[in-house]
Write an enzyme that holds these catalytic residues in place. Structure first.
Site, PDB file in Angstrom:
ATOM      1  N   LYS B  67       0.850  -1.208   0.000  1.00  0.00           N
ATOM      2  CA  LYS B  67       0.000   0.000   0.000  1.00  0.00           C
ATOM      3  C   LYS B  67       0.874   1.242   0.000  1.00  0.00           C
ATOM      4  CE  LYS B  67      -3.910   1.927   2.612  1.00  0.00           C
ATOM      5  NZ  LYS B  67      -4.735   1.784   3.822  1.00  0.00           N
ATOM      6  N   SER B 142      -9.538   1.820   2.916  1.00  0.00           N
ATOM      7  CA  SER B 142      -8.691   2.618   2.065  1.00  0.00           C
ATOM      8  C   SER B 142      -7.636   1.792   1.301  1.00  0.00           C
ATOM      9  CB  SER B 142      -7.989   3.696   2.880  1.00  0.00           C
ATOM     10  OG  SER B 142      -7.214   3.127   3.895  1.00  0.00           O
ATOM     11  N   SER B 166      -9.830  -0.404   7.074  1.00  0.00           N
ATOM     12  CA  SER B 166      -9.258  -0.238   5.734  1.00  0.00           C
ATOM     13  C   SER B 166      -8.593  -1.448   5.128  1.00  0.00           C
ATOM     14  CB  SER B 166      -8.244   0.913   5.755  1.00  0.00           C
ATOM     15  OG  SER B 166      -8.921   2.125   5.993  1.00  0.00           O
TER      16      SER B 166
END
Lengths: 97, 464, 474
Positions: B67, B142, B166
């Site tokens: 990420k 996210s 997330s």
């Protein structure tokens, strides 16, 4: 308790956070902030008088030994700085209104 | 336990070239999903895979996606934001060091909600991440990009971060496993902070075994992170379904969309059939957990994002004014709308006169929630609920209504507020859309949770 | 009489730490190329988080115990938010009193000669980066040059109650505090910038004014003196003094108004979520207490008892730890302890101050000073000769014996030669002799002439007596 969020309050928050909004953004965000604060005011419904706050989910902090490590090589430290002069990072002036 | 890919690479039945080329074919095929913000070049990746295979690390040659809020040295760490569009990290996060030490090769960085603030990856400066099973819908956020990378088999495992759901939300929406570890078991050194007391880095994987393997490798006390703990997760023993006690969070379940609720009821029934004891538990505090979560998250966020001023790194306007003017404009330009909302509100909450009104209250709700969940977890071994109260929404559906968007976190935030481990396990479909079940365990029961997730997955899908 | 109130906030670097407060970068940043002593943590890079230095904890506890403060049972940190280019995170990790947090120590006192100054609190905080202004002045520079080498270096902030009422007391406070810190071994006050102070000053009829960033004890006295007269003038002219922050211009020796980075700021303090509280156990406190070094007040008493010197001299010596240490080394070689004290305080120090030298830079060793005093005692040299030799010993490192051989300056003891010279001088200055008969003070002029002719080798008192006798017989 519903807090009224007017333009003045938004401007004050912009100043506190140093995030400048356009007038358009300000109008839109003003309404959002009001809605969200109303949402937060749900917390007022609870009786929390006998409850202690939990600041950290993990109880105990740690320390480290006072033993030096290698710092970043200068080129890496300066890698992302936009303006450099003689090895100094250049920032804006700090006087004037 | 070894990842199959690693085994094949080491024994030679899969060549580095074939491995990397087929990976890039998949990347191309799913380009429209917008999962990546940065990709290493094909040639470089092949070289790194070959290099890695010389040392027999447990992840030798394995491609991993990370990420874009986790620092990888020499790669951009954009956090999905214009503010850090060109920022190259000069250091590796601790988790990255650990993966690299085992031979993992970082394929690239994945797309995410800006500074991890969002549940649908729609706040990303680089555009949203689409759901592989229905590209008109969100993949969740996210950590949307990292989830899609695994769901489309571009990589077998990836890393995300979870502050309020997330990792679990995109895992649920894309049909894979995702773990938010017990707070303090995985180092946050190198994770760009959004809300420090709530977030953890965690793995995505296609199988429970892979999830456990990666978690085992990235976890551990870190002298660079004062919030990590000495204690290691308790070993996951083999689970006897008959002596297992499961607590269904009924009020949360009831508040979920019917198709989601019915899938979870299926899971619970299947568990009952196997002799598991299922108790119904009522959270009671569900109306308060989301406001409490966001009060804490926004306060910490407003503080963590103060450092972005364009001086040492990041976006900057070319201005002549004094520092207040230059910073104000830089930050006004560099941050997207949701981030700006949260910063302004966070500053408000922490400002003189309002600290007790919101912040302290939220911290007290946290105390109540910790007591409540811990008392449930003395009666049952694990709590279960839908991971998300809804099916993956259409892109654009929630983005203009912040409070509605925040409310979809109601199932997941309770784990972040309390620091308890939680994961999402894929349990079925509604049409093409995936549904995940959330398992929450007691502190440090991560390995047990993952093991149980594997069992649950098997029950619902049959052995694959 | 005006009621003047003075309080100080002293910021001192923990110069004895080897690393910064929250990261392992070396703490000795002075003289390094800009931005060569930084890491992700102190540079404020995305993703970097702090870890507290355990020796800094120990030092903070030592200072608290030395000042008699109440020590907190756990160490907590807050974030103090304000935006400024020298702030790598735009918040400073510090300590405060608010829900869930407290300073490392509260209360305590520092004893001055005739007053006790109460301490309000002691807290740990990190230093910001160094700002350099291209034109030399902040007011005319269109940009700021930033060196983050100092960013994150460990400091203690020691805040007093407004118990001082004269500028002199403020200077004394800084000197005493510096001595305490040096005796504890936590700070070397002679390093430039190691101890800085903000002064809060109010006079009767006016509000409190803060004067920021004063670099030395002497400057503290000057700045406060200036500020008090400025304020009194304003009050007496009916202009009033409103609450503000000012800056001490050490070049022009005035305070100037400053719209600082911090005026009107709401710091939004909250406990730093990256730094959970650290327990201060009773056993840690016991360990520290039992290994506390000798503190200035104890040392002063010991000097008086052990060396038979008076309190004033003992205090002057101990207020400068380097000097006190040097004193004790000299006493190992020469046992007229009061004479040693006298020489060091009245002469030795003077030569150091002439060239702004630290004790450690002096080339005169303790044995040489002892040798000088022995030569004085047995009459080989006079006090005037000793005062000639001393600066050369300090600046050049020559021993007294070397100097004596090189210059041939020994005490002139041969009375025949001395008498001859005295007679010469009297013969050469008949007018003066006449005047001297009437006014004995004029004899000093004649003594001076004799001193010149003997190359300062004569004993002035002996010469005076001789001239007095001779003039009386004329």
């Amino acid at each position: 308790m519903r807090i009224a969020v007017n333009d003045d309050l938004v401007k004050k928050l912009e100043s506190l956070s140093l995030v400048e909004l356009s007038q358009d953004e300000r109008s839109r965000i003003r309404k959002d902030l009001e809605d969200i604060l109303a949402f937060f005011s749900k917390l007022d419904q609870l009786d929390l008088s006998e409850v202690e706050p939990t600041f950290h989910p993990v109880g105990a902090g740690k320390t480290r030994k006072d033993v030096p490590d290698d710092p970043l090589p200068v080129q890496e430290a300066l890698l992302n700085a936009r303006k450099i002069k003689e090895g100094y990072i250049i920032g804006p002036k700090t006087f004037g209104d | 336990m070894n990842l199959e890919t690693v085994r094949k690479l080491i024994e030679g039945s899969l060549t580095p070239e074939d491995y990397v080329n087929s990976t890039f074919d998949k990347i191309e095929k799913f380009r429209n999903l917008n999962a990546f913000t940065y990709l290493e070049s094909r040639d470089k990746v092949i070289l790194e895979v070959k290099e890695s295979l010389k040392n027999r690390g447990r992840l030798a040659g394995l491609l991993v996606a990370v990420k874009d809020n986790i620092s990888v040295k020499g790669m951009p760490t954009t956090c999905g934001s214009r503010m850090l569009k060109n920022y190259i990290s000069p250091y590796d996060a601790t988790v990255i060091k650990k993966l690299k030490a085992e031979g993992a090769v970082i394929l690239g960085k994945t797309n995410m909600d800006e500074f991890a603030m969002g549940s649908t990856t729609e706040t990303s400066f680089f555009g949203p991440v689409r759901n592989p099973w229905d590209p008109s819908r969100t993949a969740g956020g996210s950590s949307g990009g990292s989830a899609v990378a695994v769901a489309t088999d571009i990589v077998k495992v990836s890393l995300g971060s979870d502050t309020g759901g997330s990792i679990r939300a995109p895992a649920s929406f894309t049909g894979i496993f995702g773990l938010k570890p017990s707070y303090g078991t995985v180092s946050r050194y190198g994770l760009v902070a959004y809300a420090n007391s709530l977030e953890q880095i965690g793995p995505f994987a296609q199988t429970a075994e892979d999830l456990a393997l990666i978690y085992g490798l990235i976890s551990g006390e870190d002298p660079r992170d004062s919030t990590t703990v000495k204690e290691r997760p308790i070993d996951g023993n083999s689970i006897d379904m008959r002596s297992l006690r499961v607590g269904l969070l009924v009020d949360i379940n009831e508040a979920s969309e019917p198709p989601v609720r019915s899938k979870i009821n299926d899971v619970v029934n299947r568990l009952s059939d196997q002799g598991t004891i299922v108790k119904e538990v009522k959270l009671g505090l569900s109306d308060y957990v989301v406001p409490a979560y966001y009060v804490i998250a926004m306060s910490e966020a407003s503080s963590n994002l103060a450092r972005y001023d364009g001086v040492r790194y990041g976006h900057s306007i070319d201005g002549d004014g004094n520092w207040r003017e230059v910073y104000g404009k830089t930050r006004g330009e560099g941050f997207g709308t949701e981030v700006k909302r949260r910063i302004l509100l966070g500053s408000f909450i922490l400002s003189a006169g309002y600290y007790e009104q919101y912040y302290l209250k939220a911290l007290k709700v946290r105390t109540m929630l910790i007591r409540q969940l811990n008392s449930f977890l003395r009666e049952v071994d694990v709590l279960i609920s839908p991971t998300m109260p809804i099916l993956p929404p259409k892109l654009g559906e929630l983005i203009d209504d912040p409070v509605r968007m925040y409310m979809i976190d109601v199932n997941t935030v309770i784990a972040n507020l309390t620091g308890l481990p939680a994961l999402s396990v894929p349990v079925g479909e509604v049409g093409a859309l995936k549904v995940g079940a959330q398992l929450i365990g007691s502190y440090l029961s991560d390995l047990f949770l993952i093991s149980l997730a594997g069992t649950v997955h098997e029950s619902m899908h049959g052995r694959e | 009489m005006y009621l003047t109130m003075i309080g100080l906030e002293v910021h001192t670097h923990l110069t004895s730490l080897k690393t910064k407060l929250f990261c392992s970068c070396p703490s000795d940043y002075v003289g390094k190329p800009p931005n060569s002593n930084v890491c992700p943590v102190c540079l404020g890079l995305p993703g970097a988080i702090p870890v507290f230095n355990e020796t800094a904890l120990k030092f903070a506890l030592m200072v608290g115990l030395a000042l008699g403060s109440r020590i907190s049972d756990r160490i907590t940190f807050v974030r103090k938010h304000y935006f400024y280019p020298d702030m790598s995170k735009n918040y400073q990790i510090s300590q405060y009193d608010g829900p869930g947090t407290e300073a490392v120590a509260m209360g305590g006192e520092v004893k001055l000669r005739d007053k006790k100054i109460r301490i309000r609190r002691i807290n740990i905080e990190e230093d910001p980066a160094k700002s350099i202004y291209p034109t030399g002045s902040m007011l005319t520079s269109t940009y700021t040059m930033l060196d983050y080498n100092r960013s994150g270096v460990g400091m203690l902030e020691i805040v007093t109650e407004p118990d001082m009422s004269e500028p002199r007391e403020a200077r004394e406070f800084i000197e005493k505090l510096r001595s305490i810190l040096e005796h504890l071994g936590v700070c070397d006050g002679s390093i430039e910038g190691a101890i800085r102070a903000d002064a809060n000053v109010s006079v009767e009829g006016g509000e409190r004014v803060e004067v920021k960033n004063i670099g030395s004890a002497k400057d503290v006295e000057s700045a406060i003196t200036y500020e008090i007269s400025r304020q009194r003038a304003a009050v007496s002219q009916g202009l009033g003094v409103r609450r503000e922050t000012r800056h001490w211009d050490s070049e022009r020796r005035v305070t100037v108004p400053l719209r600082t980075k911090e005026t009107d700021e709401d710091y939004r303090y909250f406990p730093d979520p990256d730094l959970p509280p650290i327990q201060v156990t009773a056993s840690l406190i016991e360990d520290i207490k039992s290994s506390m070094p000798e503190l200035p007040d104890q040392r002063i008493q010991r000097f008086m008892a052990q060396y038979g010197i008076n309190e004033y001299n003992a205090t002057v010596l101990v207020m400068d730890k380097g000097l006190a240490d040097f004193y004790e080394r000299v006493t190992l070689h020469y046992n007229n302890y009061p004479k040693v004290a006298s020489l060091l305080i009245n002469d030795y120090l003077r030569w150091l101050n002439e060239k702004d030298m630290k004790i450690s830079q002096s080339k005169a060793g303790p044995e040489q000073v002892a040798e000088l005093l022995r030569m004085l005692e047995n009459g080989t040299i006079t006090i005037k000769i000793a005062k000639e030799f001393l600066p050369r010993m300090i600046y050049e490192g020559k021993s007294p014996r070397e100097l004596m051989e090189a210059t041939n300056m020994t005490a002139l003891r041969d009375m025949t030669i001395l008498e001859d010279i005295v007679n010469q001088v009297l013969a050469e200055n008949p007018e003066v002799v006449k005047k001297a008969k009437a006014d004995s003070k004029v004899i000093h002029f004649l003594v001076g002439q004799v001193m010149k002719k003997t190359g300062k080798r004569a004993e002035p008192e002996t010469v005076y007596k001789l001239i007095e006798e001779k003039i009386a017989r004329i």
